[in-house]
Design an enzyme around this catalytic site. Structure first.
Site, PDB file in Angstrom:
ATOM      1  N   LYS A  79       0.329   3.816   2.747  1.00 30.47           N
ATOM      2  CA  LYS A  79       0.761   3.480   3.854  1.00 30.47           C
ATOM      3  C   LYS A  79       2.590   3.771   4.135  1.00 30.47           C
ATOM      4  CE  LYS A  79      -1.481  -0.238   5.189  1.00 30.47           C
ATOM      5  NZ  LYS A  79      -1.304  -2.078   5.673  1.00 30.47           N
ATOM      6  N   ASN A 100       1.281  -1.633  -0.188  1.00 26.71           N
ATOM      7  CA  ASN A 100       0.046   0.031   0.222  1.00 26.71           C
ATOM      8  C   ASN A 100       0.201   1.413   0.288  1.00 26.71           C
ATOM      9  OD1 ASN A 100      -1.599   2.103   0.735  1.00 26.71           O
ATOM     10  ND2 ASN A 100      -3.267   0.935   1.211  1.00 26.71           N
ATOM     11  N   HIS A 159      -3.936   6.767  14.159  1.00 25.63           N
ATOM     12  CA  HIS A 159      -3.370   5.126  14.795  1.00 25.63           C
ATOM     13  C   HIS A 159      -2.036   5.012  14.523  1.00 25.63           C
ATOM     14  CE1 HIS A 159      -5.431   5.779  10.633  1.00 25.63           C
ATOM     15  NE2 HIS A 159      -4.802   4.203  10.583  1.00 25.63           N
ATOM     16  N   ARG A 160      -1.420   5.774  13.163  1.00 25.28           N
ATOM     17  CA  ARG A 160      -0.568   4.984  12.845  1.00 25.28           C
ATOM     18  C   ARG A 160       0.602   5.766  13.529  1.00 25.28           C
ATOM     19  NH1 ARG A 160      -1.964   5.121   8.180  1.00 25.28           N
ATOM     20  NH2 ARG A 160      -2.568   3.056   8.459  1.00 25.28           N
ATOM     21  N   ASP A 208      -0.887  -3.758  10.323  1.00 26.03           N
ATOM     22  CA  ASP A 208      -2.268  -3.659   9.381  1.00 26.03           C
ATOM     23  C   ASP A 208      -3.102  -2.950  10.697  1.00 26.03           C
ATOM     24  OD1 ASP A 208      -3.036  -6.188   7.880  1.00 26.03           O
ATOM     25  OD2 ASP A 208      -3.992  -6.026   9.712  1.00 26.03           O
ATOM     26  N   GLY A 238      -8.297   5.601   1.777  1.00 26.37           N
ATOM     27  CA  GLY A 238      -9.261   4.415   1.929  1.00 26.37           C
ATOM     28  C   GLY A 238     -10.377   5.320   2.788  1.00 26.37           C
ATOM     29  N   TYR A 239     -10.338   4.962   4.450  1.00 26.42           N
ATOM     30  CA  TYR A 239     -11.600   5.801   4.832  1.00 26.42           C
ATOM     31  C   TYR A 239     -11.688   6.764   5.614  1.00 26.42           C
ATOM     32  CZ  TYR A 239     -13.480   0.505   4.169  1.00 26.42           C
ATOM     33  OH  TYR A 239     -13.708  -0.896   4.453  1.00 26.42           O
ATOM     34  N   ASP A 240     -10.253   7.803   4.790  1.00 25.73           N
ATOM     35  CA  ASP A 240     -10.461   8.836   5.418  1.00 25.73           C
ATOM     36  C   ASP A 240     -11.267  10.115   5.192  1.00 25.73           C
ATOM     37  OD1 ASP A 240      -8.040   8.955   6.848  1.00 25.73           O
ATOM     38  OD2 ASP A 240      -6.473   9.572   5.031  1.00 25.73           O
TER      39      ASP A 240
HETATM   40  P1  ITT Z   1      -1.231  -4.196   2.699  1.00 27.99           P
HETATM   41  O1  ITT Z   1      -1.498  -5.581   3.683  1.00 27.99           O
HETATM   42  O2  ITT Z   1      -0.077  -4.713   1.567  1.00 27.99           O
HETATM   43  O3  ITT Z   1       0.101  -3.005   3.612  1.00 27.99           O
HETATM   44  P2  ITT Z   1      -2.945  -3.252   2.720  1.00 27.99           P
HETATM   45  O4  ITT Z   1      -4.082  -1.758   2.419  1.00 27.99           O
HETATM   46  O5  ITT Z   1      -4.070  -4.854   2.440  1.00 27.99           O
HETATM   47  O6  ITT Z   1      -2.086  -2.626   2.621  1.00 27.99           O
HETATM   48  P3  ITT Z   1      -4.392  -3.289   5.562  1.00 27.99           P
HETATM   49  O7  ITT Z   1      -5.150  -5.159   5.843  1.00 27.99           O
HETATM   50  O8  ITT Z   1      -3.145  -3.547   6.634  1.00 27.99           O
HETATM   51  O9  ITT Z   1      -3.889  -2.668   4.161  1.00 27.99           O
HETATM   52  O10 ITT Z   1      -5.929  -2.881   5.288  1.00 27.99           O
HETATM   53  C1  ITT Z   1      -5.955  -1.594   5.719  1.00 27.99           C
HETATM   54  C2  ITT Z   1      -7.132  -0.791   5.236  1.00 27.99           C
HETATM   55  O11 ITT Z   1      -7.500  -0.482   6.582  1.00 27.99           O
HETATM   56  C3  ITT Z   1      -6.489   0.127   4.115  1.00 27.99           C
HETATM   57  O12 ITT Z   1      -6.743  -0.672   3.048  1.00 27.99           O
HETATM   58  C4  ITT Z   1      -7.492   1.195   4.134  1.00 27.99           C
HETATM   59  O13 ITT Z   1      -9.008   0.721   3.780  1.00 27.99           O
HETATM   60  C5  ITT Z   1      -8.085   0.915   5.936  1.00 27.99           C
HETATM   61  N1  ITT Z   1      -6.646   1.856   6.290  1.00 27.99           N
HETATM   62  C6  ITT Z   1      -5.705   1.533   6.982  1.00 27.99           C
HETATM   63  N2  ITT Z   1      -5.621   2.623   7.492  1.00 27.99           N
HETATM   64  C7  ITT Z   1      -6.050   3.584   7.225  1.00 27.99           C
HETATM   65  C8  ITT Z   1      -5.881   5.764   7.213  1.00 27.99           C
HETATM   66  O14 ITT Z   1      -4.987   5.605   7.972  1.00 27.99           O
HETATM   67  N3  ITT Z   1      -6.908   6.180   6.891  1.00 27.99           N
HETATM   68  C9  ITT Z   1      -7.978   5.565   5.544  1.00 27.99           C
HETATM   69  N4  ITT Z   1      -7.961   4.335   5.619  1.00 27.99           N
HETATM   70  C10 ITT Z   1      -7.309   3.179   5.998  1.00 27.99           C
END
Ligand code: ITT
Length: 186
Positions: free
Chosen positions: A12, A9, A174-175, A67, A147-149
């Site tokens: 991230k 991602n 959270h991050r 995650d 994402g959901y931001d």
């Molecule tokens: P990796 O596993 O390769 O790291 P991924 O996108 O599949 O990538 P996750 O399984 O951890 O990662 O899923 C996290 C999801 O949660 C991400 O795709 C977003 O939809 C949401 N998310 C996580 N952090 C976020 C943030 O800071 N803002 C908005 N949405 C977030």
């Protein structure tokens, strides 16, 4: 320290580089790992460790995995660890499904969780978790973030994460909180 970011991602990875400028992040791809780790765990912690261990083993270098996900009270914590796979589509489809599932629902309390795992080739493992509180808006607000931001109204900021600057989001996210805990452990 050079760390391999065990994530596919790009959003991230960008945030990790901003929050953790002390270290040099290489993407897993740049480190020669092009596989996809199946997220079979049922908790953020299990999945973060799974990703970090796999990439550490494959590259022989320290690997850091994130995650994370959105947990909505009225949906019993969903989408949770399934946040990325909620609708089977991309971010826009996930947000659409979330709004649909919350139609007519009054309690819109939610929180983001982020679990960071750092795994070293000698077997040492560090895990840190961060959390941030808010409510789910009735429509998208703002154009930043991912994402959901644009649906997450942050208690700390009084605006959506998509309306916030990167610095503002990272300071309360959270991050950001998980990485700050990890910094203390290190
Ligand atoms: P990796 O596993 O390769 O790291 P991924 O996108 O599949 O990538 P996750 O399984 O951890 O990662 O899923 C996290 C999801 O949660 C991400 O795709 C977003 O939809 C949401 N998310 C996580 N952090 C976020 C943030 O800071 N803002 C908005 N949405 C977030």
């Amino acid at each position: 320290m050079q760390l391999i970011a065990a994530t596919g991602n790009q959003n991230k990875l960008r945030e990790l580089r901003e929050i953790f400028p002390e270290h040099q992040f290489l993407s897993a791809k740049e480190a020669g790992f092009s596989g996809d780790v199946e997220e079979t765990g049922t908790t953020f912690r299990e999945n973060a460790l799974l990703k970090a261990r796999t990439v550490c083993r494959a590259t022989g270098k320290p690997a850091l995995a994130d995650d994370s996900g959105l947990c909505v009270d009225a949906l019993n914590g969903a989408p949770g660890v399934y946040s990325a796979r909620y609708s089977g589509g991309g971010d826009a489809e996930n947000r659409k499904l979330l709004l649909k599932n919350l139609e007519g629902v009054e309690n819109r309390r939610a929180h983001f969780v982020c679990c960071i795992a750092l795994v070293f080739p000698d077997g040492r493992e560090l895990v840190a978790e961060g959390r941030t509180e808010g409510t789910i808006l009735h429509e998208n607000r703002g154009t930043g973030g991912f994402g959901y931001d644009s649906l997450f109204l942050s208690d700390d900021l009084g605006k959506s994460f998509a309306e916030a600057s990167e610095e503002e989001k990272n300071a309360v996210s959270h991050r950001g909180r998980a990485i700050n805990k990890l910094k203390e452990m290190l």
